[in-house]
Design a protein around this motif. Structure first.
Motif, PDB file in Angstrom:
ATOM      1  N   THR A  24       0.868  -1.035   0.198  1.00 23.49           N
ATOM      2  CA  THR A  24       0.265  -0.219  -0.274  1.00 23.49           C
ATOM      3  C   THR A  24       1.035   1.100   0.070  1.00 23.49           C
ATOM      4  O   THR A  24       1.609   1.264   1.115  1.00 23.49           O
ATOM      5  N   VAL A  25       0.241   2.520  -1.163  1.00 22.65           N
ATOM      6  CA  VAL A  25       1.298   3.566  -1.017  1.00 22.65           C
ATOM      7  C   VAL A  25      -0.151   4.537  -0.398  1.00 22.65           C
ATOM      8  O   VAL A  25      -0.572   4.744  -1.329  1.00 22.65           O
ATOM      9  N   ALA A  26       0.080   5.556   0.530  1.00 24.52           N
ATOM     10  CA  ALA A  26      -0.301   6.805   0.746  1.00 24.52           C
ATOM     11  C   ALA A  26       0.391   7.786   1.043  1.00 24.52           C
ATOM     12  O   ALA A  26       1.628   8.135   1.012  1.00 24.52           O
ATOM     13  N   ILE A  27      -0.269   8.535  -0.226  1.00 26.10           N
ATOM     14  CA  ILE A  27      -0.595   9.552  -0.852  1.00 26.10           C
ATOM     15  C   ILE A  27      -1.085  10.725  -0.047  1.00 26.10           C
ATOM     16  O   ILE A  27      -2.190  10.954  -0.387  1.00 26.10           O
ATOM     17  N   ASP A  28      -0.136  11.431   0.543  1.00 21.52           N
ATOM     18  CA  ASP A  28      -1.407  12.276   1.278  1.00 21.52           C
ATOM     19  C   ASP A  28      -1.162  13.703   0.779  1.00 21.52           C
ATOM     20  O   ASP A  28       0.350  14.764   0.777  1.00 21.52           O
ATOM     21  N   GLY A  29      -1.547  15.426   0.823  1.00 22.53           N
ATOM     22  CA  GLY A  29      -0.779  16.666   1.081  1.00 22.53           C
ATOM     23  C   GLY A  29      -2.257  17.438   0.051  1.00 22.53           C
ATOM     24  O   GLY A  29      -3.289  16.795   0.288  1.00 22.53           O
ATOM     25  N   PRO A  30      -2.163  18.680   0.556  1.00 20.06           N
ATOM     26  CA  PRO A  30      -2.993  20.133  -0.220  1.00 20.06           C
ATOM     27  C   PRO A  30      -3.586  20.177  -1.434  1.00 20.06           C
ATOM     28  O   PRO A  30      -3.209  18.828  -2.560  1.00 20.06           O
ATOM     29  N   ALA A  31      -4.499  19.934  -1.465  1.00 20.60           N
ATOM     30  CA  ALA A  31      -4.974  20.576  -2.857  1.00 20.60           C
ATOM     31  C   ALA A  31      -4.228  21.385  -3.638  1.00 20.60           C
ATOM     32  O   ALA A  31      -3.280  22.140  -3.838  1.00 20.60           O
ATOM     33  N   ALA A  32      -3.661  20.479  -5.402  1.00 17.47           N
ATOM     34  CA  ALA A  32      -3.652  21.098  -6.133  1.00 17.47           C
ATOM     35  C   ALA A  32      -1.436  20.557  -5.817  1.00 17.47           C
ATOM     36  O   ALA A  32      -0.745  21.537  -6.685  1.00 17.47           O
TER      37      ALA A  32
ATOM     38  N   ASP B 234      -8.772   8.125  -6.260  1.00 15.86           N
ATOM     39  CA  ASP B 234      -8.229   9.166  -5.486  1.00 15.86           C
ATOM     40  C   ASP B 234      -9.207   8.862  -5.128  1.00 15.86           C
ATOM     41  O   ASP B 234     -11.136   9.555  -4.731  1.00 15.86           O
ATOM     42  N   THR B 235      -9.151   9.092  -3.202  1.00 19.08           N
ATOM     43  CA  THR B 235     -10.393   8.749  -2.345  1.00 19.08           C
ATOM     44  C   THR B 235     -10.712  10.814  -2.178  1.00 19.08           C
ATOM     45  O   THR B 235     -11.807  10.680  -1.478  1.00 19.08           O
ATOM     46  N   GLY B 236     -10.766  12.039  -3.010  1.00 21.39           N
ATOM     47  CA  GLY B 236     -11.083  13.165  -2.754  1.00 21.39           C
ATOM     48  C   GLY B 236     -12.633  12.677  -3.614  1.00 21.39           C
ATOM     49  O   GLY B 236     -13.150  13.105  -3.204  1.00 21.39           O
ATOM     50  N   LEU B 237     -11.874  11.894  -4.612  1.00 19.07           N
ATOM     51  CA  LEU B 237     -13.501  11.525  -5.582  1.00 19.07           C
ATOM     52  C   LEU B 237     -15.248  11.244  -4.245  1.00 19.07           C
ATOM     53  O   LEU B 237     -15.737  11.793  -5.094  1.00 19.07           O
ATOM     54  N   ILE B 238     -14.652  10.314  -3.486  1.00 17.97           N
ATOM     55  CA  ILE B 238     -15.329  10.063  -3.041  1.00 17.97           C
ATOM     56  C   ILE B 238     -16.381  11.257  -2.155  1.00 17.97           C
ATOM     57  O   ILE B 238     -17.670  10.907  -1.392  1.00 17.97           O
TER      58      ILE B 238
ATOM     59  N   GLY C 210      -5.018  11.449  -0.934  1.00 15.95           N
ATOM     60  CA  GLY C 210      -6.260  12.034  -0.199  1.00 15.95           C
ATOM     61  C   GLY C 210      -5.352  12.963   1.125  1.00 15.95           C
ATOM     62  O   GLY C 210      -4.872  13.575   0.696  1.00 15.95           O
ATOM     63  N   ARG C 211      -6.753  13.109   2.177  1.00 18.34           N
ATOM     64  CA  ARG C 211      -5.648  13.887   2.924  1.00 18.34           C
ATOM     65  C   ARG C 211      -5.384  13.128   4.047  1.00 18.34           C
ATOM     66  O   ARG C 211      -4.481  13.520   5.278  1.00 18.34           O
ATOM     67  N   ASP C 212      -5.753  12.074   4.921  1.00 14.34           N
ATOM     68  CA  ASP C 212      -5.666  11.084   5.560  1.00 14.34           C
ATOM     69  C   ASP C 212      -5.214   9.623   5.876  1.00 14.34           C
ATOM     70  O   ASP C 212      -5.562   9.314   6.327  1.00 14.34           O
ATOM     71  N   ILE C 213      -4.975   9.434   4.302  1.00 13.14           N
ATOM     72  CA  ILE C 213      -4.252   8.143   4.301  1.00 13.14           C
ATOM     73  C   ILE C 213      -3.681   7.682   5.302  1.00 13.14           C
ATOM     74  O   ILE C 213      -3.521   6.400   5.662  1.00 13.14           O
TER      75      ILE C 213
ATOM     76  N   VAL D 112       2.716  15.232   0.037  1.00 13.34           N
ATOM     77  CA  VAL D 112       3.159  15.910  -1.077  1.00 13.34           C
ATOM     78  C   VAL D 112       2.740  17.055  -0.934  1.00 13.34           C
ATOM     79  O   VAL D 112       1.942  18.012  -0.922  1.00 13.34           O
ATOM     80  N   THR D 113       3.475  18.504  -0.991  1.00 10.94           N
ATOM     81  CA  THR D 113       3.634  19.817  -0.739  1.00 10.94           C
ATOM     82  C   THR D 113       3.859  20.529  -2.327  1.00 10.94           C
ATOM     83  O   THR D 113       4.910  20.403  -2.729  1.00 10.94           O
ATOM     84  N   ALA D 114       3.267  22.074  -1.800  1.00 11.60           N
ATOM     85  CA  ALA D 114       3.604  23.536  -2.797  1.00 11.60           C
ATOM     86  C   ALA D 114       3.452  24.490  -2.382  1.00 11.60           C
ATOM     87  O   ALA D 114       2.939  24.066  -1.368  1.00 11.60           O
ATOM     88  N   SER D 115       4.494  25.298  -2.483  1.00 16.64           N
ATOM     89  CA  SER D 115       3.707  26.848  -2.281  1.00 16.64           C
ATOM     90  C   SER D 115       2.703  26.764  -2.483  1.00 16.64           C
ATOM     91  O   SER D 115       2.292  26.618  -3.630  1.00 16.64           O
TER      92      SER D 115
END
Ligand code: C5P
Length: 203
Positions: free
Chosen positions: A4-12, A32-36, A107-110, A124-127
């Motif tokens: 399992t690979v969990a990838i979280d971070g803010p939008a965009a 893409d858990t945001g979709l649910i 998602g955000r809480d994976i 994953v973040t970005a400015s």
């Protein structure tokens, strides 16, 4: 085989593209858990109450073509603050993560709640400025009529709501690897993520 690979971070920040490409590189399934949350938000915009909307979510709700709009994004982040909504969606995500053949969930809480034992956790973040520009271009290319100011306001409102909510707030897991994509092109960001996953895969 489970991996399992969990990838979280803010939008965009780039996590959607990174997740898709990591999944396709390793032959894993991707959710893409945001979709649910977006699909639940869309049902609320159509007049339903949030909890029954989440409990009654069907596969076809995730196929709607209006889920990427800023209005649905806002509705998603509002329903996502309701603990009963999140509870209704947990098992589906956990089952997906445990499927045979490997899975990437973003998602955000994976890494913190859904898959605390994930084999790899990325945050994953970005400015803010880079995220606004990316989301503005993405929406404009889809023909959605927005201004940079509106995109900035949407991201700021969602970041605040997602980070400050009581249940499953947006935050890196203690053992997550941070990837700041502000100064990276998408290929570079994907390559960094693939390298991290590769280093944990079949070791
Ligand atoms: O990732 P995306 O921007 O599509 O997510 C839409 C909204 O859904 C987020 O702003 C967040 O409030 C919510 N969400 C969440 N937990 C997740 C994925 C998304 O709360 N795992």
């Amino acid at each position: 085989m489970r991996f399992t690979v969990a990838i979280d971070g803010p939008a965009a920040a780039g996590k959607g593209t990174i997740s898709k490409q990591v999944a396709s590189h390793f032959g894993f399934a991707h959710l893409d858990t945001g979709l649910i949350y977006r699909a639940t938000g869309a049902r609320v915009l159509a007049g339903e109450n949030a909890v029954p909307a989440a409990q009654g979510l069907r596969a076809e709700d995730l196929q709607r073509d209006d889920l990427r709009t800023p209005d649905v994004a806002q509705a998603a982040s509002k329903v996502a603050t309701i603990p009963e909504v999140r509870n209704a969606l947990v098992q589906f995500q956990k089952d997906f993560a445990a499927r045979d053949g490997g899975a990437v969930l973003d998602g955000r809480d994976i890494g913190t709640v859904i898959c605390p034992d994930a084999d790899v956790k990325l945050f994953v973040t970005a400015s803010d400025a880079v995220r606004v520009e990316r989301r503005f271009l993405e929406l404009s290319e889809k023909g959605i009529d927005v201004t940079r100011e509106a995109v900035q306001a949407d991201l700021k409102a969602r970041d605040t709501r997602d980070s400050e909510r009581q249940t499953a707030p947006l935050k890196p897991a203690a053992d997550a690897i941070l990837i700041d994509t502000s100064d990276m092109g998408i290929e570079e960001a994907v390559a960094v993520a693939i390298n991290v996953v590769q280093s944990k895969w079949r070791n």
